[in-house]
Design a protein around this motif. Structure first.
Motif, PDB file in Angstrom:
ATOM      1  N   VAL A 180       2.474   7.475  -7.305  1.00 58.19           N
ATOM      2  CA  VAL A 180       1.653   8.552  -7.850  1.00 58.19           C
ATOM      3  C   VAL A 180       2.550   9.710  -8.259  1.00 58.19           C
ATOM      4  CG1 VAL A 180      -0.164  10.207  -7.316  1.00 58.19           C
ATOM      5  CG2 VAL A 180      -0.292   7.886  -6.427  1.00 58.19           C
ATOM      6  N   SER A 211      -8.159   7.015  -0.236  1.00 58.19           N
ATOM      7  CA  SER A 211      -9.455   6.362  -0.021  1.00 58.19           C
ATOM      8  C   SER A 211     -10.625   7.348  -0.027  1.00 58.19           C
ATOM      9  CB  SER A 211      -9.437   5.586   1.295  1.00 58.19           C
ATOM     10  OG  SER A 211      -9.173   6.454   2.379  1.00 58.19           O
ATOM     11  N   ASN A 221      -5.073   8.202  -5.447  1.00 55.47           N
ATOM     12  CA  ASN A 221      -5.470   6.901  -4.901  1.00 55.47           C
ATOM     13  C   ASN A 221      -5.814   6.953  -3.413  1.00 55.47           C
ATOM     14  OD1 ASN A 221      -2.830   7.257  -4.111  1.00 55.47           O
ATOM     15  ND2 ASN A 221      -2.143   5.215  -4.661  1.00 55.47           N
ATOM     16  N   LYS A 247     -12.726   8.405  -3.671  1.00 52.78           N
ATOM     17  CA  LYS A 247     -13.876   7.663  -4.202  1.00 52.78           C
ATOM     18  C   LYS A 247     -15.206   8.281  -3.772  1.00 52.78           C
ATOM     19  CE  LYS A 247     -13.896   4.402  -0.419  1.00 52.78           C
ATOM     20  NZ  LYS A 247     -13.330   3.191   0.066  1.00 52.78           N
ATOM     21  N   GLU A 305       0.822  -1.203   0.000  1.00 52.20           N
ATOM     22  CA  GLU A 305       0.000   0.000   0.000  1.00 52.20           C
ATOM     23  C   GLU A 305       0.855   1.251   0.000  1.00 52.20           C
ATOM     24  OE1 GLU A 305      -2.676  -0.209   3.291  1.00 52.20           O
ATOM     25  OE2 GLU A 305      -3.683  -1.984   2.519  1.00 52.20           O
ATOM     26  N   GLU A 331       2.178   2.066  -3.424  1.00 51.19           N
ATOM     27  CA  GLU A 331       1.200   2.677  -4.316  1.00 51.19           C
ATOM     28  C   GLU A 331       1.212   4.195  -4.166  1.00 51.19           C
ATOM     29  OE1 GLU A 331      -2.731   1.133  -3.853  1.00 51.19           O
ATOM     30  OE2 GLU A 331      -2.040  -0.935  -3.963  1.00 51.19           O
ATOM     31  N   CYS A 374      -3.821  11.219   3.414  1.00 58.47           N
ATOM     32  CA  CYS A 374      -2.870  10.883   2.357  1.00 58.47           C
ATOM     33  C   CYS A 374      -1.709  11.863   2.209  1.00 58.47           C
ATOM     34  CB  CYS A 374      -3.597  10.745   1.015  1.00 58.47           C
ATOM     35  SG  CYS A 374      -4.328  12.282   0.392  1.00 58.47           S
TER      36      CYS A 374
END
Length: 98
Positions: free
Chosen positions: A47, A67, A65, A70, A40, A43, A97
């Motif tokens: 970016v 969470s 990305n 979304k 994780e 990832e 993030c």
């Protein structure tokens, strides 16, 4: 030291695990959990630095990305090329993030 012992005793009581059973548990039993956490974090690093997503309904920007992205409706999405651009337009970084 007493606080640590008390904490461990509480953990053993709540989990129903005895100290001897805990000693039998190997670190290797949890290696897949740590590997997933490492994946994780990779990832996030993949970016591109110049891509950030915000919502016109809030003042927070995120990496793509995150969470929380979304939850942003496509019609409310706004993109920034840099952190500086987002900040200059009144947005702040997401605490999750950033």
């Amino acid at each position: 030291m007493r606080k640590i012992v008390a904490f461990l005793m509480l953990i053993f009581l709540l989990t129903g695990c005895s100290p001897k059973e805990a000693e039998k548990t190997s670190v290797e039993d949890y290696s897949d959990v740590w590997e997933a956490e490492e994946d994780e974090s990779e990832e996030v690093e993949d970016v591109e630095e110049n891509q950030y997503v915000g919502s016109i309904k809030s003042n927070i920007y995120h990496i793509p990305n995150c969470s929380w992205v979304k939850n942003i409706k496509k019609e409310n999405e706004i993109r920034f090329d840099s952190k500086e651009e987002a900040t200059s337009r009144g947005y702040r970084g997401c605490y999750t993030c950033m």
